[in-house]
Scaffold this motif. Sequence first.
Motif, PDB file in Angstrom:
ATOM      1  N   VAL A 293       0.877  -1.168   0.000  1.00 55.07           N
ATOM      2  CA  VAL A 293       0.000   0.000   0.000  1.00 55.07           C
ATOM      3  C   VAL A 293       0.916   1.220   0.000  1.00 55.07           C
ATOM      4  N   LEU A 294       0.745   2.081  -0.975  1.00 55.31           N
ATOM      5  CA  LEU A 294       1.586   3.267  -1.123  1.00 55.31           C
ATOM      6  C   LEU A 294       0.781   4.508  -0.798  1.00 55.31           C
ATOM      7  N   TYR A 295       1.356   5.365   0.038  1.00 51.87           N
ATOM      8  CA  TYR A 295       0.798   6.689   0.293  1.00 51.87           C
ATOM      9  C   TYR A 295       1.751   7.699  -0.317  1.00 51.87           C
ATOM     10  N   ALA A 296       1.343   8.319  -1.425  1.00 55.32           N
ATOM     11  CA  ALA A 296       2.180   9.281  -2.132  1.00 55.32           C
ATOM     12  C   ALA A 296       1.716  10.696  -1.808  1.00 55.32           C
ATOM     13  N   ASN A 297       2.635  11.528  -1.352  1.00 55.55           N
ATOM     14  CA  ASN A 297       2.285  12.900  -1.031  1.00 55.55           C
ATOM     15  C   ASN A 297       1.592  13.558  -2.219  1.00 55.55           C
TER      16      ASN A 297
ATOM     17  N   PHE B 118      -0.902  12.746  -3.975  1.00 52.45           N
ATOM     18  CA  PHE B 118      -1.730  11.854  -4.790  1.00 52.45           C
ATOM     19  C   PHE B 118      -2.546  10.864  -3.980  1.00 52.45           C
ATOM     20  N   GLY B 119      -2.199  10.641  -2.712  1.00 51.84           N
ATOM     21  CA  GLY B 119      -3.008   9.784  -1.866  1.00 51.84           C
ATOM     22  C   GLY B 119      -2.590   8.321  -1.846  1.00 51.84           C
ATOM     23  N   ARG B 120      -3.571   7.454  -1.697  1.00 54.39           N
ATOM     24  CA  ARG B 120      -3.354   6.037  -1.394  1.00 54.39           C
ATOM     25  C   ARG B 120      -3.522   5.154  -2.635  1.00 54.39           C
ATOM     26  N   PHE B 121      -2.597   4.192  -2.788  1.00 51.60           N
ATOM     27  CA  PHE B 121      -2.671   3.223  -3.883  1.00 51.60           C
ATOM     28  C   PHE B 121      -2.369   1.829  -3.340  1.00 51.60           C
ATOM     29  N   GLU B 122      -3.115   0.838  -3.806  1.00 52.85           N
ATOM     30  CA  GLU B 122      -2.787  -0.549  -3.528  1.00 52.85           C
ATOM     31  C   GLU B 122      -2.157  -1.142  -4.774  1.00 52.85           C
ATOM     32  N   GLY B 123      -1.189  -2.026  -4.587  1.00 50.69           N
ATOM     33  CA  GLY B 123      -0.539  -2.586  -5.762  1.00 50.69           C
ATOM     34  C   GLY B 123       0.325  -3.790  -5.459  1.00 50.69           C
TER      35      GLY B 123
END
Length: 214
Positions: A73-77, A79-84
Amino acid sequence: MSAQAPVANSETDSVVARAKADRRRFRRVRVDLPGKLFIPATAQEYSCTVVDLSPGGASIACDVELMADTQIVLYANTFGRFEGLVVRKDGPRFGVRFLSTALKRERTAEQLTLYMNRSLLAEADLRRDDRTPTKGLTRFVRHDGQIVSCEVLDLSMSGISVKTDARPAVGEFILIGQLAGRVARHHENGIGIEFVGTANNSAERLRDKIAIAR
């Protein structure tokens, strides 16, 4: 000075309108943004840098070794939250393929358009959802059980900004009202919180769950 202001506003309006109208799939865009990487299998979190980003995936620099097909799970400043899933290793970086819905991919494409034109835009234009100024009192519970009273500054379907002297670390998970959230940023008056799992909530239901007292 006054003669130039309408031009700047016109440029900003044009950029935002174009972003919303042209949600095409991007090639990777260089972003170099700070982020947090969470590994559900081990419940560990790491600081990272998002080197480039597209609606379908990202290249990430992080001091951790991950095997292919590792769920993240990525939290990018910004852009928010992404699962991958991890799909490749490239020296000190690794590639991630996002498991996003079509709507999420379109929204990421819109955000990338805004990001590439960020010199013309205010920070608020880069957020995922429109924020509404909202006044009231609520409280949040930190991971150690500490209860913190705070004042609501603004609210959207994806997050909330509150006034507080407390400064939980960016990435810390909290409970605000009945909603789970994550500290996304610090600002002059307090913190910005990104909600986790609010996809099926209306604005009115969201307010009820946060238990905002006027």
